[in-house]
Enzyme design. Structure first.
Site, mmCIF file in Angstrom:
data_model
loop_
_atom_site.group_PDB
_atom_site.id
_atom_site.type_symbol
_atom_site.label_atom_id
_atom_site.label_comp_id
_atom_site.label_asym_id
_atom_site.label_seq_id
_atom_site.Cartn_x
_atom_site.Cartn_y
_atom_site.Cartn_z
ATOM 1 C CD GLU A 137 -67.032 -34.540 90.276
ATOM 2 O OE1 GLU A 137 -67.264 -35.527 90.992
ATOM 3 O OE2 GLU A 137 -66.411 -34.594 89.193
ATOM 4 C CB THR A 190 -63.233 -36.675 84.706
ATOM 5 O OG1 THR A 190 -63.849 -37.890 85.101
ATOM 6 C CG2 THR A 190 -64.313 -35.700 84.294
HETATM 7 N N1 HSE Z 1 -70.163 -34.898 82.704
HETATM 8 C C1 HSE Z 1 -68.862 -35.364 83.054
HETATM 9 C C2 HSE Z 1 -68.029 -35.532 81.800
HETATM 10 C C3 HSE Z 1 -69.012 -36.690 83.756
HETATM 11 O O1 HSE Z 1 -68.510 -36.175 80.886
HETATM 12 O O2 HSE Z 1 -66.924 -35.028 81.724
HETATM 13 C C4 HSE Z 1 -67.719 -37.285 84.172
HETATM 14 O O3 HSE Z 1 -67.298 -36.742 85.389
#
Ligand code: HSE
Length: 315
Positions: A137, A190
């Site tokens: 990740e 992201t």
């Molecule tokens: N928590 C992460 C974000 C989730 O909002 O950037 C997406 O990978």
């Protein structure tokens, strides 16, 4: 080798589900697993001493170099941890689109770690796979956060008390909680969606956020839908990220009017999701989404489901 292993020469196939992270106020902290959508990964030993990606189907343009692919990076982290020197081949089949907000990189990473753990005869428990999946990740999002990884691996609804300490908790939720999700065919990365949030938040907004995070946990565990709706308020990501999502405000307004408990962004978007009380309500909310997006002539994939309690499985 740090753990006792039982080897197998067979092919092993696993499935790791997609997920919805953040869940409004819980940026990098909340996430739940989705049924059926996700990554299938098949693994087997080869005699080259290397990791080889034999095939990737279901998504365009993903790297086939093992050091750049999320699945093989997660797998390698585990193989290195046990000192495994044999080569492993991978066949990857994706049913969730990268950049959809549905945790595609996390399901890829979880599937990689889960598959090689099975191949080695499960030297690690399910929860011990978190750091290996996290390594995958991290490659995708430049930051270690477990709000997609944890539900994909463990199933259910996860609360990440600390990403740094990898303190991951599972909480209960009502049996009649349904989710409707609408995925538009635009990609939001992201890494970029994280950058646009900046580094700071005013204390006045943080106080509102703390209250809603506490409210949301209590609402889910006590099955209090009124409180759940009141708590689905996000001062951190939604105000900025919703500007990237066509028809966001219209879809939110229409779904709430159709009876949704709350509507917000799935992960970093562009998927929008709604919590609904019961299947019948979910069907009405689905129709509300369809009306908005058909009117705007936007192509959307719709999903209607309940939280997947299982997480990653062997198939
Ligand atoms: N928590 C992460 C974000 C989730 O909002 O950037 C997406 O990978």
């Amino acid at each position: 080798m740090t753990k006792k292993q039982t080897m197998t020469n067979n092919k092993i196939k696993v499935f790791a589900p997609a997920s919805i992270a953040n869940v409004s106020c819980g940026f990098d902290v909340f996430g739940f697993a989705i049924p059926k959508l996700g990554d299938f990964v098949e693994v087997w030993f080869n005699d080259t001493g290397k990791l080889i990606i034999e095939s990737i189907t279901g998504a365009e343009g993903l790297p086939t170099e093992p050091e750049l692919n999320v699945t093989t990076v997660a797998a390698k982290a585990l193989l290195d941890a046990v000192g495994e020197k044999r080569g492993v081949s991978f066949s990857i089949q994706k049913t969730v689109m990268p950049g959809s907000g549905l945790g595609s990189s996390s399901s890829a990473a979880v599937a990689g770690a889960f598959a090689v753990n099975e191949l080695l005869g499960n030297p690690f428990t399910r929860k011990e796979l978190l750091p290996f999946a996290g390594a995958g990740e991290q490659l995708a999002s430049n930051q270690l956060h477990f709000d997609n990884v944890a539900p994909s691996l463990l199933g259910g609804f996860s609360v990440i008390r600390s990403n740094k300490e990898m303190d991951v908790l599972s909480i209960s939720y009502p049996d009649d909680l349904w989710i409707v999700a609408a995925h538009q065919q635009v990609e939001i990365k992201t890494k970029q969606a994280k950058r646009m949030l900046g580094q700071t938040m005013p204390i006045s907004n943080a106080v509102i956020q703390f209250g809603n995070v506490a409210g949301l946990v209590l609402a889910l565990t006590s099955h209090n839908y009124d409180l759940l709706g009141r708590s689905m308020v996000d001062m951190l990501a939604e105000p900025k990220r919703s500007t990237l999502i066509p028809q966001y405000d219209e879809a939110k307004k229409a779904t709430l009017a159709a009876g949704a408990i709350g509507t917000n962004i799935a992960g970093s978007g562009p998927t929008i999701f709604s919590f609904c009380k019961g299947k019948e309500s979910a069907q009405k909310v689905l129709q509300a989404y369809k009306k908005v997006f058909q009117h705007a002539n936007i192509k959307v994939n719709y999903y209607q489901f309940q939280i997947n309690p299982q997480g990653a499985i062997r198939v």
